[in-house]
Design an enzyme around this catalytic site. Structure first.
Site, PDB file in Angstrom:
ATOM      1  N   ASP A   1       0.868  -1.168   0.000  1.00 44.01           N
ATOM      2  CA  ASP A   1       0.000   0.000   0.000  1.00 44.01           C
ATOM      3  C   ASP A   1       0.911   1.227   0.000  1.00 44.01           C
ATOM      4  OD1 ASP A   1      -2.385   1.598   0.430  1.00 44.01           O
ATOM      5  OD2 ASP A   1      -1.735   1.770   2.515  1.00 44.01           O
TER       6      ASP A   1
ATOM      7  N   ASP B   1      -0.136   5.095   0.972  1.00 41.93           N
ATOM      8  CA  ASP B   1      -0.371   6.030   2.077  1.00 41.93           C
ATOM      9  C   ASP B   1      -0.442   5.298   3.416  1.00 41.93           C
ATOM     10  OD1 ASP B   1      -0.661   8.158   0.225  1.00 41.93           O
ATOM     11  OD2 ASP B   1      -2.735   7.570  -0.127  1.00 41.93           O
TER      12      ASP B   1
ATOM     13  N   ASP C   1      -1.862  -1.024   5.851  1.00 43.83           N
ATOM     14  CA  ASP C   1      -2.225  -0.532   7.178  1.00 43.83           C
ATOM     15  C   ASP C   1      -3.725  -0.528   7.446  1.00 43.83           C
ATOM     16  OD1 ASP C   1      -2.585   1.567   5.269  1.00 43.83           O
ATOM     17  OD2 ASP C   1      -2.685   3.008   6.916  1.00 43.83           O
TER      18      ASP C   1
END
Length: 231
Positions: free
Chosen positions: A8, A10, A171
């Protein structure tokens, strides 16, 4: 055997929240709406730009603003974020060094993000991370985005690897659900943008990015997940 790692963007590779927050403030100012604090904006990141805009307008996780307001806000957000997306971004400690090591070890690397491609490419380039990824699947690369499995499946296809031999590192709940649905293993970073501080379920937790290297020889204690079509 681990053959590929998908990341991922961000909250996993970079701290982009200050840039996204600046764009959100500009958007809300244009609409004469109250600003949103950075701490709150961080929790809204992860499900794509449109959902983020809906959240800053309604201050609710799944709120739905008026259609006209949303349309105007998305235009303003795109304008502001285009200006801001490479201004304050911060690469997390150890990211470049770790990706360099993984690349040298022959591990295929991909980036799978819900950020639109028009912003993903300049952000990766500005951070010097574009050179590491042989596959980049953005939020608008396919008709669906994470938590759907197709973006991860597409990345695996581009890297010519099986989903069973691939880790998704992220996240968010969207990352976790996409990995499960695609049949990839999932590692959650503990420092990312987590709603109310809760980590999604994962095969392992990454506290510091260089620990990602341990995924190459990770010993699985459970059976591999069942992948969907395409893997």
């Amino acid at each position: 055997m681990t053959k590929a790692l998908l990341f991922d963007l961000d909250g996993t590779l970079i701290d982009s929240a200050p840039d996204i927050h600046a764009a959100a403030i500009g958007t809300l100012n244009d609409l004469q709406l109250p600003p949103v604090p950075l701490s709150e904006a961080k929790q809204y990141i992860g499900d794509g730009m449109e959902r983020f805009v809906k959240r800053i307008l309604t201050r609710q996780w799944w709120g739905e603003p008026a259609t006209d307001l949303l349309t105007h806000a998305k235009v303003r957000m795109n304008i502001h974020y285009e200006r801001e997306c490479t201004v304050r971004r911060l690469i997390y400690d150890g990211v470049k060094e770790t990706l360099t090591t993984l690349q040298a070890a022959g591990i295929a690397l991909g980036c799978v993000t819900n950020k639109p491609l028009r912003f993903t490419q300049p952000v990766l380039a500005a951070c010097g991370l574009d050179v590491f990824f042989s596959a980049v699947v953005a939020g608008d690369s396919l008709p669906v985005k994470k938590p759907a499995p197709e973006p991860l499946q597409e990345a695996c296809h581009l890297l010519n690897v099986d989903c069973h031999d691939t880790w998704m590192v992220g996240d968010s709940v969207a990352d976790a659900r996409a990995a499960t649905a695609a049949g990839c293993h999932f590692a959650v970073v503990s420092y990312g943008y987590h709603r109310n501080g809760h980590l999604p379920d994962a095969d392992t937790v990454i506290k510091f990015f260089p620990e990602v290297i341990n995924l190459i020889n990770f010993q699985y204690s459970t059976e591999k997940k069942t992948s969907h079509a395409g893997c």
